[in-house]
Design a protein around this motif. Structure first.
Motif, PDB file in Angstrom:
ATOM      1  N   ARG A 174       6.031   0.471   6.631  1.00 53.06           N
ATOM      2  CA  ARG A 174       4.825   0.792   7.406  1.00 53.06           C
ATOM      3  C   ARG A 174       5.305   1.479   8.676  1.00 53.06           C
ATOM      4  O   ARG A 174       6.013   0.874   9.486  1.00 53.06           O
ATOM      5  CB  ARG A 174       4.042  -0.467   7.752  1.00 53.06           C
ATOM      6  N   VAL A 175       4.919   2.738   8.838  1.00 52.01           N
ATOM      7  CA  VAL A 175       5.361   3.532   9.985  1.00 52.01           C
ATOM      8  C   VAL A 175       4.137   3.885  10.823  1.00 52.01           C
ATOM      9  O   VAL A 175       3.211   4.547  10.338  1.00 52.01           O
ATOM     10  CB  VAL A 175       6.077   4.819   9.528  1.00 52.01           C
ATOM     11  N   ARG A 176       4.125   3.432  12.044  1.00 55.92           N
ATOM     12  CA  ARG A 176       3.032   3.736  12.959  1.00 55.92           C
ATOM     13  C   ARG A 176       3.486   4.815  13.935  1.00 55.92           C
ATOM     14  O   ARG A 176       4.569   4.726  14.507  1.00 55.92           O
ATOM     15  CB  ARG A 176       2.607   2.487  13.734  1.00 55.92           C
ATOM     16  N   CYS A 177       2.654   5.845  14.099  1.00 55.22           N
ATOM     17  CA  CYS A 177       2.950   6.873  15.094  1.00 55.22           C
ATOM     18  C   CYS A 177       1.759   6.971  16.042  1.00 55.22           C
ATOM     19  O   CYS A 177       0.730   6.328  15.842  1.00 55.22           O
ATOM     20  CB  CYS A 177       3.264   8.218  14.440  1.00 55.22           C
ATOM     21  N   GLY A 178       1.908   7.748  17.080  1.00 60.87           N
ATOM     22  CA  GLY A 178       0.892   7.752  18.123  1.00 60.87           C
ATOM     23  C   GLY A 178       1.306   6.756  19.188  1.00 60.87           C
ATOM     24  O   GLY A 178       2.472   6.675  19.568  1.00 60.87           O
ATOM     25  N   SER A 179       0.349   5.968  19.658  1.00 61.78           N
ATOM     26  CA  SER A 179       0.689   4.945  20.652  1.00 61.78           C
ATOM     27  C   SER A 179       1.423   3.802  19.971  1.00 61.78           C
ATOM     28  O   SER A 179       1.154   3.458  18.818  1.00 61.78           O
ATOM     29  CB  SER A 179      -0.590   4.423  21.313  1.00 61.78           C
ATOM     30  N   ARG A 180       2.354   3.230  20.659  1.00 62.59           N
ATOM     31  CA  ARG A 180       3.159   2.103  20.175  1.00 62.59           C
ATOM     32  C   ARG A 180       3.775   2.370  18.791  1.00 62.59           C
ATOM     33  O   ARG A 180       3.505   1.662  17.817  1.00 62.59           O
ATOM     34  CB  ARG A 180       2.322   0.818  20.136  1.00 62.59           C
ATOM     35  N   PRO A 181       4.603   3.403  18.671  1.00 58.60           N
ATOM     36  CA  PRO A 181       5.232   3.705  17.373  1.00 58.60           C
ATOM     37  C   PRO A 181       6.151   2.575  16.923  1.00 58.60           C
ATOM     38  O   PRO A 181       6.807   1.928  17.736  1.00 58.60           O
ATOM     39  CB  PRO A 181       6.015   4.991  17.648  1.00 58.60           C
ATOM     40  N   ALA A 182       6.200   2.349  15.614  1.00 52.33           N
ATOM     41  CA  ALA A 182       7.037   1.268  15.072  1.00 52.33           C
ATOM     42  C   ALA A 182       7.218   1.482  13.575  1.00 52.33           C
ATOM     43  O   ALA A 182       6.374   2.079  12.906  1.00 52.33           O
ATOM     44  CB  ALA A 182       6.402  -0.092  15.334  1.00 52.33           C
ATOM     45  N   THR A 183       8.348   0.992  13.054  1.00 52.03           N
ATOM     46  CA  THR A 183       8.633   1.038  11.619  1.00 52.03           C
ATOM     47  C   THR A 183       8.990  -0.362  11.142  1.00 52.03           C
ATOM     48  O   THR A 183       9.863  -1.011  11.717  1.00 52.03           O
ATOM     49  CB  THR A 183       9.803   2.002  11.311  1.00 52.03           C
ATOM     50  N   VAL A 184       8.313  -0.838  10.105  1.00 52.22           N
ATOM     51  CA  VAL A 184       8.533  -2.174   9.569  1.00 52.22           C
ATOM     52  C   VAL A 184       8.646  -2.088   8.050  1.00 52.22           C
ATOM     53  O   VAL A 184       7.826  -1.425   7.399  1.00 52.22           O
ATOM     54  CB  VAL A 184       7.377  -3.135   9.937  1.00 52.22           C
ATOM     55  N   GLU A 185       9.668  -2.751   7.479  1.00 48.04           N
ATOM     56  CA  GLU A 185       9.735  -2.874   6.014  1.00 48.04           C
ATOM     57  C   GLU A 185       8.805  -4.015   5.608  1.00 48.04           C
ATOM     58  O   GLU A 185       8.998  -5.163   5.995  1.00 48.04           O
ATOM     59  CB  GLU A 185      11.160  -3.180   5.553  1.00 48.04           C
ATOM     60  N   VAL A 186       7.794  -3.697   4.811  1.00 46.36           N
ATOM     61  CA  VAL A 186       6.780  -4.699   4.474  1.00 46.36           C
ATOM     62  C   VAL A 186       6.887  -5.208   3.041  1.00 46.36           C
ATOM     63  O   VAL A 186       6.256  -6.215   2.686  1.00 46.36           O
ATOM     64  CB  VAL A 186       5.360  -4.137   4.716  1.00 46.36           C
ATOM     65  N   ALA A 187       7.675  -4.547   2.195  1.00 43.96           N
ATOM     66  CA  ALA A 187       7.846  -5.013   0.814  1.00 43.96           C
ATOM     67  C   ALA A 187       9.118  -4.402   0.236  1.00 43.96           C
ATOM     68  O   ALA A 187       9.566  -3.335   0.667  1.00 43.96           O
ATOM     69  CB  ALA A 187       6.642  -4.643  -0.051  1.00 43.96           C
ATOM     70  N   ASP A 188       9.716  -5.114  -0.734  1.00 42.23           N
ATOM     71  CA  ASP A 188      10.889  -4.570  -1.422  1.00 42.23           C
ATOM     72  C   ASP A 188      10.786  -4.909  -2.909  1.00 42.23           C
ATOM     73  O   ASP A 188       9.808  -5.484  -3.368  1.00 42.23           O
ATOM     74  CB  ASP A 188      12.186  -5.100  -0.810  1.00 42.23           C
ATOM     75  N   ARG A 189      11.811  -4.518  -3.667  1.00 44.86           N
ATOM     76  CA  ARG A 189      11.880  -4.731  -5.117  1.00 44.86           C
ATOM     77  C   ARG A 189      10.716  -4.071  -5.858  1.00 44.86           C
ATOM     78  O   ARG A 189      10.278  -4.556  -6.908  1.00 44.86           O
ATOM     79  CB  ARG A 189      11.938  -6.225  -5.458  1.00 44.86           C
ATOM     80  N   LEU A 190      10.187  -2.972  -5.312  1.00 46.90           N
ATOM     81  CA  LEU A 190       9.086  -2.296  -5.996  1.00 46.90           C
ATOM     82  C   LEU A 190       9.613  -1.558  -7.224  1.00 46.90           C
ATOM     83  O   LEU A 190      10.662  -0.907  -7.186  1.00 46.90           O
ATOM     84  CB  LEU A 190       8.399  -1.311  -5.060  1.00 46.90           C
ATOM     85  N   ALA A 191       8.863  -1.673  -8.317  1.00 48.93           N
ATOM     86  CA  ALA A 191       9.273  -1.022  -9.562  1.00 48.93           C
ATOM     87  C   ALA A 191       8.885   0.451  -9.586  1.00 48.93           C
ATOM     88  O   ALA A 191       9.567   1.270 -10.197  1.00 48.93           O
ATOM     89  CB  ALA A 191       8.643  -1.753 -10.754  1.00 48.93           C
ATOM     90  N   ASP A 192       7.785   0.786  -8.936  1.00 50.30           N
ATOM     91  CA  ASP A 192       7.287   2.165  -8.924  1.00 50.30           C
ATOM     92  C   ASP A 192       6.669   2.465  -7.569  1.00 50.30           C
ATOM     93  O   ASP A 192       6.424   1.562  -6.765  1.00 50.30           O
ATOM     94  CB  ASP A 192       6.228   2.372 -10.025  1.00 50.30           C
ATOM     95  N   ALA A 193       6.363   3.738  -7.372  1.00 48.93           N
ATOM     96  CA  ALA A 193       5.686   4.137  -6.147  1.00 48.93           C
ATOM     97  C   ALA A 193       4.269   3.566  -6.134  1.00 48.93           C
ATOM     98  O   ALA A 193       3.600   3.521  -7.174  1.00 48.93           O
ATOM     99  CB  ALA A 193       5.634   5.660  -6.052  1.00 48.93           C
ATOM    100  N   PRO A 194       3.788   3.104  -4.983  1.00 48.86           N
ATOM    101  CA  PRO A 194       2.416   2.574  -4.894  1.00 48.86           C
ATOM    102  C   PRO A 194       1.392   3.657  -5.208  1.00 48.86           C
ATOM    103  O   PRO A 194       1.651   4.857  -5.038  1.00 48.86           O
ATOM    104  CB  PRO A 194       2.312   2.118  -3.437  1.00 48.86           C
ATOM    105  N   VAL A 195       0.220   3.218  -5.655  1.00 46.47           N
ATOM    106  CA  VAL A 195      -0.856   4.143  -6.027  1.00 46.47           C
ATOM    107  C   VAL A 195      -2.067   3.889  -5.124  1.00 46.47           C
ATOM    108  O   VAL A 195      -2.588   2.768  -5.063  1.00 46.47           O
ATOM    109  CB  VAL A 195      -1.259   3.977  -7.503  1.00 46.47           C
ATOM    110  N   LEU A 196      -2.508   4.942  -4.431  1.00 48.63           N
ATOM    111  CA  LEU A 196      -3.637   4.851  -3.511  1.00 48.63           C
ATOM    112  C   LEU A 196      -4.945   5.145  -4.241  1.00 48.63           C
ATOM    113  O   LEU A 196      -5.011   6.030  -5.094  1.00 48.63           O
ATOM    114  CB  LEU A 196      -3.436   5.853  -2.370  1.00 48.63           C
ATOM    115  N   ALA A 197      -6.001   4.404  -3.901  1.00 51.71           N
ATOM    116  CA  ALA A 197      -7.331   4.657  -4.458  1.00 51.71           C
ATOM    117  C   ALA A 197      -8.373   4.325  -3.410  1.00 51.71           C
ATOM    118  O   ALA A 197      -8.153   3.467  -2.542  1.00 51.71           O
ATOM    119  CB  ALA A 197      -7.562   3.835  -5.722  1.00 51.71           C
ATOM    120  N   CYS A 198      -9.532   5.002  -3.485  1.00 51.80           N
ATOM    121  CA  CYS A 198     -10.597   4.813  -2.506  1.00 51.80           C
ATOM    122  C   CYS A 198     -11.939   4.630  -3.199  1.00 51.80           C
ATOM    123  O   CYS A 198     -12.154   5.106  -4.312  1.00 51.80           O
ATOM    124  CB  CYS A 198     -10.662   6.006  -1.553  1.00 51.80           C
ATOM    125  N   ALA A 199     -12.836   3.930  -2.513  1.00 49.90           N
ATOM    126  CA  ALA A 199     -14.172   3.689  -3.055  1.00 49.90           C
ATOM    127  C   ALA A 199     -15.182   3.662  -1.917  1.00 49.90           C
ATOM    128  O   ALA A 199     -14.829   3.446  -0.748  1.00 49.90           O
ATOM    129  CB  ALA A 199     -14.201   2.371  -3.824  1.00 49.90           C
TER     130      ALA A 199
END
Length: 219
Positions: A146-171
């Motif tokens: 999770r990479v935040r830019c703009g005010s208060r930039p920060a990078t955090v590893e939030v998950a590991d051991r992922l088998a595939d790239a995450p898939v985004l969806a909206c509703a």
């Protein structure tokens, strides 16, 4: 005259061969059954621990995701006098934040954005803040940052051991799938990110599937 006491032959009798064979056979059956129960218990315990560990990881990244999606809503810099507000512009699937440090070389999976207002003047436009969730593949399993830019930039590893790239969806608010790039009334209300996580025990459990879900609060 001394009297000798006759010993009872039955008192000195031991186990017969048949009795020994039957006893060994019974012990073997009992030990085999108990071994199966113990092995099954250990296997189920390891499986349960693995799932609990994976579930904990999902809860960790889900806390970030829900908060970020709840915040989305980039406001236009043009004040709408009819609605007395700054209309919403595209707030999902925007160009990613710069990926540096640990996240260097990662692939953006989702970028969310919102406006922060520091001014007390209602007609002043806010400052845009963006957060990018980026996937980085590796031999041990992919990582999600999770990479935040703009005010208060920060990078955090939030998950590991992922088998595939995450898939985004909206509703939308009714739960119907829509484009993630809409603006105004078409800015997604529900945003999900589907994850597939490798077994952490090395005993070839199936991958653990989880979907992060967040709901926009701004209107």
């Amino acid at each position: 005259m001394r009297m000798s006491r006759r010993r009872d032959p039955a008192a000195e009798a031991g186990f017969t061969l048949i009795e020994l064979v039957v006893t060994v056979a019974i012990v073997g059956v009992v030990v085999t059954a108990l071994t199966g129960v113990v092995l099954s218990y250990l296997r189920n315990t390891v499986d349960t621990q693995a799932r609990l560990s994976e579930s904990h990881d999902v809860q960790f990244v889900s806390a970030y995701w829900q908060r970020d999606v709840a915040s989305i809503g980039v406001r236009s810099s043009s004040y709408d006098t009819a609605t007395h507000s700054f209309p919403l512009t595209q707030s999902v699937d925007l160009p990613a934040c710069p990926l540096t440090g640990d996240a260097a070389g990662a692939t953006p999976a989702a970028t969310l954005a919102w406006s922060e207002h520091d001014s007390l003047t209602s007609t002043d436009p806010g400052t845009t803040v963006k957060v990018t969730y980026a996937y980085q593949s590796s031999a041990e399993g992919g990582r999600l940052y999770r990479v935040r830019c703009g005010s208060r930039p920060a990078t955090v590893e939030v998950a590991d051991r992922l088998a595939d790239a995450p898939v985004l969806a909206c509703a939308n608010g009714a739960g119907d799938s829509i484009s993630c790039t809409g603006s105004g009334d078409d800015v997604p209300v529900v945003v999900t990110l589907a994850l597939s996580i490798h077994d952490s025990t090395g005993i070839d459990l199936p991958t653990y599937a989880a979907t992060l879900l967040g709901e926009r609060r701004q209107t």
